[in-house]
Design an enzyme around this catalytic site. Structure first.
Site, PDB file in Angstrom:
ATOM      1  N   GLU A  96       0.825  -1.212   0.000  1.00 31.75           N
ATOM      2  CA  GLU A  96       0.000   0.000   0.000  1.00 31.75           C
ATOM      3  C   GLU A  96       0.857   1.259   0.000  1.00 31.75           C
ATOM      4  OE1 GLU A  96      -3.658  -1.808   2.686  1.00 31.75           O
ATOM      5  OE2 GLU A  96      -2.629   0.008   3.319  1.00 31.75           O
ATOM      6  N   CYS A 117       2.839   8.387   1.845  1.00 28.20           N
ATOM      7  CA  CYS A 117       3.185   7.405   2.878  1.00 28.20           C
ATOM      8  C   CYS A 117       3.553   6.092   2.178  1.00 28.20           C
ATOM      9  CB  CYS A 117       1.982   7.226   3.817  1.00 28.20           C
ATOM     10  SG  CYS A 117       2.261   5.995   5.092  1.00 28.20           S
ATOM     11  N   CYS A 124       4.167  -7.469   8.073  1.00 25.90           N
ATOM     12  CA  CYS A 124       5.025  -6.930   9.136  1.00 25.90           C
ATOM     13  C   CYS A 124       5.150  -7.978  10.238  1.00 25.90           C
ATOM     14  CB  CYS A 124       4.433  -5.640   9.707  1.00 25.90           C
ATOM     15  SG  CYS A 124       5.531  -4.869  10.927  1.00 25.90           S
ATOM     16  N   CYS A 128       2.011  -5.625  16.284  1.00 32.91           N
ATOM     17  CA  CYS A 128       1.200  -4.669  17.055  1.00 32.91           C
ATOM     18  C   CYS A 128      -0.269  -5.110  16.966  1.00 32.91           C
ATOM     19  CB  CYS A 128       1.365  -3.252  16.504  1.00 32.91           C
ATOM     20  SG  CYS A 128       3.087  -2.722  16.431  1.00 32.91           S
ATOM     21  N   CYS A 131      -3.076  -3.512  14.525  1.00 41.77           N
ATOM     22  CA  CYS A 131      -2.675  -3.150  13.166  1.00 41.77           C
ATOM     23  C   CYS A 131      -3.062  -4.206  12.140  1.00 41.77           C
ATOM     24  CB  CYS A 131      -1.162  -2.938  13.150  1.00 41.77           C
ATOM     25  SG  CYS A 131      -0.507  -2.697  11.513  1.00 41.77           S
ATOM     26  N   CYS A 355      -3.500   1.219   8.414  1.00 43.81           N
ATOM     27  CA  CYS A 355      -2.325   0.599   7.819  1.00 43.81           C
ATOM     28  C   CYS A 355      -2.577  -0.863   7.445  1.00 43.81           C
ATOM     29  CB  CYS A 355      -1.228   0.720   8.889  1.00 43.81           C
ATOM     30  SG  CYS A 355       0.227  -0.231   8.658  1.00 43.81           S
TER      31      CYS A 355
HETATM   32  S1  SF4 Z   1       1.929  -0.686  13.428  1.00 44.56           S
HETATM   33 FE1  SF4 Z   1       1.698  -2.393  11.988  1.00 44.56          FE
HETATM   34  S2  SF4 Z   1       3.152  -1.979  10.323  1.00 44.56           S
HETATM   35 FE2  SF4 Z   1       3.722  -0.654  12.051  1.00 44.56          FE
HETATM   36  S3  SF4 Z   1       5.253  -1.858  13.185  1.00 44.56           S
HETATM   37 FE3  SF4 Z   1       3.284  -2.340  14.148  1.00 44.56          FE
HETATM   38  S4  SF4 Z   1       2.554  -4.201  13.062  1.00 44.56           S
HETATM   39 FE4  SF4 Z   1       4.201  -3.277  11.831  1.00 44.56          FE
END
Ligand code: SF4
Length: 366
Positions: A96, A117, A124, A128, A131, A355
């Site tokens: 993205e 962005c 990832c 988190c 996310c 995100c």
């Molecule tokens: S917010 Fe999402 S993209 Fe950013 S570091 Fe945490 S898991 Fe990874």
């Protein structure tokens, strides 16, 4: 995972590396300057548009390089001022890229400030809990050329407008490395890409207009501080105590606030610039369990700017955005202590702007 494309990516070449490759093909160094001018200044979309290169050379270059490693799979425009591009890579991975326009007073959207962005990984690994990017796990790092290609794809898309608009849109106001992935976990490719975006022979975006965002990889923050490249730093804090941060960001177990805060201080001292602390406001999680007073104290200690971001809900995750009144109350604690703070306006909530969310929704049916 094997290299997704066997040919070197043209968009990943620096001027020096391109000169070397061309010399190994028996071509003089000035060809590199011609090619880079076509690619980044005139935004040629194919070798055939590079009309001052002999035709046989164009054919050899097409065999030797991957011209563009990302293609536009899909784009969505929100009701406000955010566009989201879903790009497909050679191995069919999706990433993205988001265009955020901030209209300037009195001049409207055509003269808006534009921030792009960009993503640095497919998926990832940081986990988190709020996310969408982390939901499907980590697939691979992007190559430098795939990072740079995101900016060119934005240019190509804008360039379908009138030639006048094309000239206006030739430069970006800002780049934030804040899309899918943890940028500092793909350190070498990131720095190579930023060198290309920053170079006068590349896209020519000044280092001060480029912000790298990290979830808090302390050794890499310190390494970046040492390199003194002039890029800005944003740290995704999202919890102002170890208890809360650990609940939502597993990276905090490896690098708790006791290590992260001194690393940010070191970066600030080396660069003489304000660091931004990103703080997503999630109802009944970090907006109450981690009271704003903790964040206020950290921000004052670091002389940092705080960017409060009301959470964008993600399908499949339980978290909610706090009410506008709760957001304001949180921000007021910081404001009244004279902490520099912005409460981000709604941007792209209607286009799955959280995100990684658009990618997730597109990959599921696949
Ligand atoms: S917010 Fe999402 S993209 Fe950013 S570091 Fe945490 S898991 Fe990874």
């Amino acid at each position: 995972m094997p290299d997704p494309t066997p040919k070197p990516l043209l968009t990943g070449e620096t001027r020096d590396s391109l000169v070397d490759r061309l010399q190994s093909m028996g071509e003089p160094p000035f060809r590199a300057a011609q090619i880079l001018d076509w690619l980044y200044k005139k935004r040629a979309r194919s070798w055939d548009e590079m009309t001052n290169l002999p035709k046989p050379l164009r054919a050899r270059l097409a065999d030797a390089f991957e011209f563009m490693p990302a293609s536009l799979a899909f784009s969505r425009q929100s009701e406000d001022v955010t566009d989201k591009l879903l790009l497909e890579l050679a191995d069919r991975s999706l990433i993205e890229t988001v265009v955020i326009r901030a209209p300037q007073d009195g001049v409207g959207l055509t003269h808006s400030r534009k921030t792009i962005c960009i993503s640095t990984q497919v998926g990832c690994a940081m986990g988190c809990v709020f996310c969408a990017s982390g939901l499907a796990g980590f697939r691979r790092n992007l190559q430098a050329g795939e990072i740079v290609a995101q900016l060119l794809q934005v240019c190509y898309r804008e360039d379908t407008r009138t030639p006048r608009a094309r000239t206006e849109l030739a430069s970006f106001d800002n780049i934030v490395v804040m899309g899918m992935g943890e940028p500092l976990a793909n350190y070498d490719a990131l720095l190579q890409a930023l060198a290309i975006l920053n170079a006068d022979w590349g896209l020519g975006v000044g280092a001060r207009r480029i912000t790298i965002s990290t979830s808090g990889l302390v050794p890499r923050i310190l390494q970046l501080a040492e390199e003194r490249l002039g890029f800005r730093l944003a740290v995704s804090l999202h919890g102002a105590t170890d208890d809360v941060r650990e609940k939502i960001m597993p990276v905090n177990r490896a690098y708790p606030l006791g290590q992260l805060i001194p690393a940010i201080r070191t970066f600030s001292a080396q660069h003489g610039r304000m660091v931004t602390l990103e703080f997503i406001l999630i109802e009944d999680l970090n907006d109450s369990l981690s009271p704003p007073e903790h964040l206020r104290d950290i921000a004052r200690d670091l002389h940092a700017h705080v960017n409060l971001i009301p959470y964008n809900t993600v399908v499949g995750l339980p978290w909610q955005r706090p009410s506008a009144a709760r957001q304001e109350r949180f921000a007021d604690v910081l404001r009244s202590a004279r902490v520099s703070v912005t409460l981000r306006l709604e941007k792209g909530h209607d286009i799955d702007a959280a995100c990684g969310q658009l990618r997730l929704m597109t990959e599921k049916p696949r």
